[in-house]
Scaffold this active site. Structure first.
Site, PDB file in Angstrom:
ATOM      1  N   LYS A  66       0.518  -1.111  -0.171  1.00 12.48           N
ATOM      2  CA  LYS A  66       0.172   0.026  -0.076  1.00 12.48           C
ATOM      3  C   LYS A  66       0.996   1.179  -0.132  1.00 12.48           C
ATOM      4  CE  LYS A  66      -3.075   1.948   2.944  1.00 12.48           C
ATOM      5  NZ  LYS A  66      -4.033   2.681   3.798  1.00 12.48           N
ATOM      6  N   HIS A 182       7.243  10.192  20.463  1.00 11.03           N
ATOM      7  CA  HIS A 182       7.384  10.936  21.590  1.00 11.03           C
ATOM      8  C   HIS A 182       6.435  11.445  22.565  1.00 11.03           C
ATOM      9  CE1 HIS A 182      11.028  11.529  23.992  1.00 11.03           C
ATOM     10  NE2 HIS A 182      11.143  10.327  23.847  1.00 11.03           N
ATOM     11  N   HIS A 217      14.042  21.571  18.822  1.00 17.04           N
ATOM     12  CA  HIS A 217      13.882  20.254  18.499  1.00 17.04           C
ATOM     13  C   HIS A 217      13.540  19.170  17.481  1.00 17.04           C
ATOM     14  CE1 HIS A 217      10.102  17.269  18.248  1.00 17.04           C
ATOM     15  NE2 HIS A 217       8.948  18.486  18.242  1.00 17.04           N
ATOM     16  N   PHE A 254      22.397  17.799  23.450  1.00 14.76           N
ATOM     17  CA  PHE A 254      22.365  17.350  24.683  1.00 14.76           C
ATOM     18  C   PHE A 254      21.084  17.235  25.147  1.00 14.76           C
ATOM     19  CE2 PHE A 254      26.485  16.294  23.131  1.00 14.76           C
ATOM     20  CZ  PHE A 254      26.155  15.207  23.347  1.00 14.76           C
ATOM     21  N   HIS A 256      17.475  17.505  26.965  1.00 16.02           N
ATOM     22  CA  HIS A 256      16.418  17.216  27.158  1.00 16.02           C
ATOM     23  C   HIS A 256      15.202  17.741  28.423  1.00 16.02           C
ATOM     24  CE1 HIS A 256      12.554  14.603  26.126  1.00 16.02           C
ATOM     25  NE2 HIS A 256      13.201  14.670  24.845  1.00 16.02           N
ATOM     26  N   ARG A 265      17.026   6.391  24.001  1.00 13.51           N
ATOM     27  CA  ARG A 265      16.914   5.907  22.359  1.00 13.51           C
ATOM     28  C   ARG A 265      19.095   5.797  22.001  1.00 13.51           C
ATOM     29  NH1 ARG A 265      13.151  10.117  20.623  1.00 13.51           N
ATOM     30  NH2 ARG A 265      14.240  11.372  22.123  1.00 13.51           N
ATOM     31  N   ASP A 307      19.092  12.793  18.456  1.00 11.58           N
ATOM     32  CA  ASP A 307      19.342  13.641  17.964  1.00 11.58           C
ATOM     33  C   ASP A 307      21.022  13.713  17.324  1.00 11.58           C
ATOM     34  OD1 ASP A 307      17.339  15.191  17.152  1.00 11.58           O
ATOM     35  OD2 ASP A 307      17.137  15.841  17.936  1.00 11.58           O
ATOM     36  N   ARG A 351      -6.967  25.424  24.839  1.00 14.82           N
ATOM     37  CA  ARG A 351      -7.398  26.490  25.127  1.00 14.82           C
ATOM     38  C   ARG A 351      -6.887  26.554  26.510  1.00 14.82           C
ATOM     39  NH1 ARG A 351      -7.417  31.391  27.123  1.00 14.82           N
ATOM     40  NH2 ARG A 351      -8.180  33.343  25.689  1.00 14.82           N
TER      41      ARG A 351
HETATM   42  N1  COA Z   1      24.133  22.610  26.184  1.00 14.00           N
HETATM   43  C1  COA Z   1      24.495  23.807  27.197  1.00 14.00           C
HETATM   44  N2  COA Z   1      23.445  23.781  28.594  1.00 14.00           N
HETATM   45  C2  COA Z   1      22.685  23.032  28.379  1.00 14.00           C
HETATM   46  C3  COA Z   1      22.089  22.570  27.593  1.00 14.00           C
HETATM   47  C4  COA Z   1      22.754  22.236  25.895  1.00 14.00           C
HETATM   48  N3  COA Z   1      22.056  21.063  25.264  1.00 14.00           N
HETATM   49  N4  COA Z   1      20.813  22.033  27.718  1.00 14.00           N
HETATM   50  C5  COA Z   1      20.386  22.490  28.464  1.00 14.00           C
HETATM   51  N5  COA Z   1      21.439  23.669  28.950  1.00 14.00           N
HETATM   52  C6  COA Z   1      21.370  24.089  30.138  1.00 14.00           C
HETATM   53  C7  COA Z   1      20.765  25.654  30.292  1.00 14.00           C
HETATM   54  O1  COA Z   1      21.294  26.590  29.456  1.00 14.00           O
HETATM   55  C8  COA Z   1      20.174  25.251  31.169  1.00 14.00           C
HETATM   56  O2  COA Z   1      21.206  26.098  32.080  1.00 14.00           O
HETATM   57  P1  COA Z   1      21.103  27.210  33.312  1.00 14.00           P
HETATM   58  O3  COA Z   1      20.431  26.228  34.412  1.00 14.00           O
HETATM   59  O4  COA Z   1      22.527  27.742  33.905  1.00 14.00           O
HETATM   60  O5  COA Z   1      21.085  28.117  32.669  1.00 14.00           O
HETATM   61  C9  COA Z   1      20.036  24.158  32.497  1.00 14.00           C
HETATM   62  O6  COA Z   1      20.972  23.129  31.583  1.00 14.00           O
HETATM   63  C10 COA Z   1      18.380  23.746  32.165  1.00 14.00           C
HETATM   64  O7  COA Z   1      17.927  23.935  31.079  1.00 14.00           O
HETATM   65  P2  COA Z   1      16.494  24.533  30.191  1.00 14.00           P
HETATM   66  O8  COA Z   1      17.100  25.455  29.486  1.00 14.00           O
HETATM   67  O9  COA Z   1      16.055  24.822  31.078  1.00 14.00           O
HETATM   68  O10 COA Z   1      16.804  22.398  29.803  1.00 14.00           O
HETATM   69  P3  COA Z   1      14.797  22.907  29.257  1.00 14.00           P
HETATM   70  O11 COA Z   1      14.552  21.677  29.453  1.00 14.00           O
HETATM   71  O12 COA Z   1      14.579  23.452  29.223  1.00 14.00           O
HETATM   72  O13 COA Z   1      15.265  22.538  28.024  1.00 14.00           O
HETATM   73  C11 COA Z   1      16.298  21.515  25.954  1.00 14.00           C
HETATM   74  C12 COA Z   1      15.455  21.446  27.473  1.00 14.00           C
HETATM   75  C13 COA Z   1      16.020  20.321  24.799  1.00 14.00           C
HETATM   76  C14 COA Z   1      15.666  22.262  24.766  1.00 14.00           C
HETATM   77  C15 COA Z   1      17.543  21.754  25.948  1.00 14.00           C
HETATM   78  O14 COA Z   1      18.516  20.608  26.529  1.00 14.00           O
HETATM   79  C16 COA Z   1      18.277  22.032  24.610  1.00 14.00           C
HETATM   80  O15 COA Z   1      18.300  23.284  24.261  1.00 14.00           O
HETATM   81  N6  COA Z   1      19.023  21.512  24.074  1.00 14.00           N
HETATM   82  C17 COA Z   1      19.970  21.465  23.445  1.00 14.00           C
HETATM   83  C18 COA Z   1      18.990  21.848  21.297  1.00 14.00           C
HETATM   84  C19 COA Z   1      18.906  20.134  21.299  1.00 14.00           C
HETATM   85  O16 COA Z   1      19.154  19.094  21.340  1.00 14.00           O
HETATM   86  N7  COA Z   1      17.186  20.165  21.420  1.00 14.00           N
HETATM   87  C20 COA Z   1      16.697  18.986  21.011  1.00 14.00           C
HETATM   88  C21 COA Z   1      16.008  17.885  22.283  1.00 14.00           C
HETATM   89  S1  COA Z   1      15.396  16.501  21.961  1.00 14.00           S
END
Ligand code: COA
Length: 371
Positions: A66, A182, A217, A254, A256, A265, A307, A351
């Protein structure tokens, strides 16, 4: 009470996947991601997500057939792909292609449901990407049919113009499984918000593609490759990452929102990256990636997410960097559609409220009196 970025907020219920559950880990409809990645194929997983159960052998054969029959592109789509600027980001190619397809193969007409739209998009997104890519990069108008039985093989063969390599096809297939679903991530939540207004599936997918595109993301796999490939050696990478951390810069791939002790994963995709790199006798990006992982753990106690090593897998599969996040779209469409179906089955308009931080109530100032 507010939560920045809805962090830690449960925004609804879902029976599709579990993310970050300490007891069972990541599961799709009750099946462990480890089992699915090791024993299953992407078509089985897409079927599981969209239709609710793993297909029988016979059903899988007919589902594959399909999907193979849904790879063609209408002439209007081909014309659109030719007209789009060659500088277009391929995520925008898919967002635009999904929108146009929604005007040609309208949901609700000719028995089209969210599930059939999901199958169609899953099957033809690879065709759209390759048609646009080959037209603009190589001045070719390709036939979007192929004998490849899998979504992954079809994409690889259309992009390269050659039958897919079995090792690369199998590796890509596994990443599609890992990327397929996810829970309430940003793009899936977008799809649910769109669906909750009683909108159509194409709009939900187009909105989700827009949400997935950003570097926080899905765009992280592309951004991770840009980072990794900017280094000449592991030593160079370590020095630069330390400087970046000192400057409080984000290291893409890095961290999450849910997984603070590691993404389940990541070891699976890391293993794929190693196997592909070893088999090509080209471990430069893998070695650089491992060093970045070591530095991030030592300096920030931070783990790679899916990623990060997916970037090396896709690079070793010969996929252009700008296509990394679009490949994620091919996989995640089945997850998005599963959520569209689930949202519709028990719909309530999404909403929420906001905490007002604007000016206090003030008298209206007439146009003539404003400065
Ligand atoms: N590199 C360096 N520092 C990082 C980081 C990264 N990839 N991700 C988080 N941090 C730090 C933040 O700056 C923050 O520091 P602070 O407390 O001194 O301000 C702390 O870790 C907490 O991060 P926070 O932004 O609150 O986490 P979150 O849950 O809001 O964000 C992500 C999660 C995924 C958005 C974040 O980790 C990120 O931006 N990662 C890089 C993008 C990425 O790989 N995205 C794919 C996700 S699957």
């Amino acid at each position: 009470m507010t939560s920045s970025g809805l962090n830690g907020i449960t925004a609804g219920s879902s029976g599709i996947s579990t993310v970050g559950h300490e007891d069972i880990g990541l599961t799709y409809r009750g099946y462990s991601i480890k089992d699915l990645a090791a024993k299953s194929t992407f078509e089985e997983v897409a079927y599981l997500l969209i239709y609710g159960e793993l297909p029988s052998k016979a059903l899988l054969v007919s589902y594959r057939k399909k999907l193979m029959g849904l790879r063609h592109l209408p002439e209007q789509i081909k014309k659109l792909l030719e007209m789009l600027p060659s500088s277009t980001h391929p995520m925008d190619v898919l967002r635009t292609g999904a929108s146009l397809l929604g005007t040609i193969e309208v949901e609700g007409k000719n028995g089209r449901t969210a599930a059939t739209v999901g199958d169609r998009l899953t099957a033809c997104f690879g065709s759209m990407l390759a048609y646009w890519y080959r037209y603009h990069a190589r001045n070719e108008k390709i036939d979007t049919e192929s004998d490849e039985e899998t979504v992954s093989g079809h994409f690889l063969s259309l992009m390269s113009g050659k039958p897919s390599d079995s090792l690369k096809q199998a590796a890509l297939d596994k990443t599609l499984i890992l990327y397929a679903e996810h829970e309430f991530n940003a793009s899936t939540f977008t799809a649910r918000v769109v669906t909750s207004t009683l909108s159509d599936s194409y709009s939900a997918v187009a909105g989700a593609i827009g949400a997935l595109r950003g570097n926080l993301h899905g765009g992280a796999n592309e951004a991770a490759m840009q980072l990794i490939s900017s280094f000449d050696s592991a030593h160079d990478a370590e020095k630069s990452i330390l400087h970046m951390l000192e400057a409080r810069r984000l290291i893409m791939g890095f961290g999450h929102r849910v997984y603070k002790n590691g993404d389940p994963r990541s070891p699976i995709v890391k293993d794929l990256a190693k196997r592909l790199s070893d088999s090509a006798a080209d471990t430069k990006y893998y070695d650089i990636s491992e060093r970045i992982e070591t530095v991030m753990m030592r300096e920030k106690s931070m783990h790679p997410n899916l990623d990060f090593y997916a970037a090396t897998v896709y690079h070793m599969c010969g996929i252009p960097t700008a296509m990394f996040t679009p490949v994620f779209v091919i996989a995640r469409t089945s997850g998005w559609i599963a959520h569209v179906i689930e949202q519709r089955a028990n719909n309530k308009l999404i909403r929420p409220l906001s905490d007002y931080t604007g000016p206090k109530l003030r008298p209206y100032v007439h146009l003539e009196e404003r400065v």
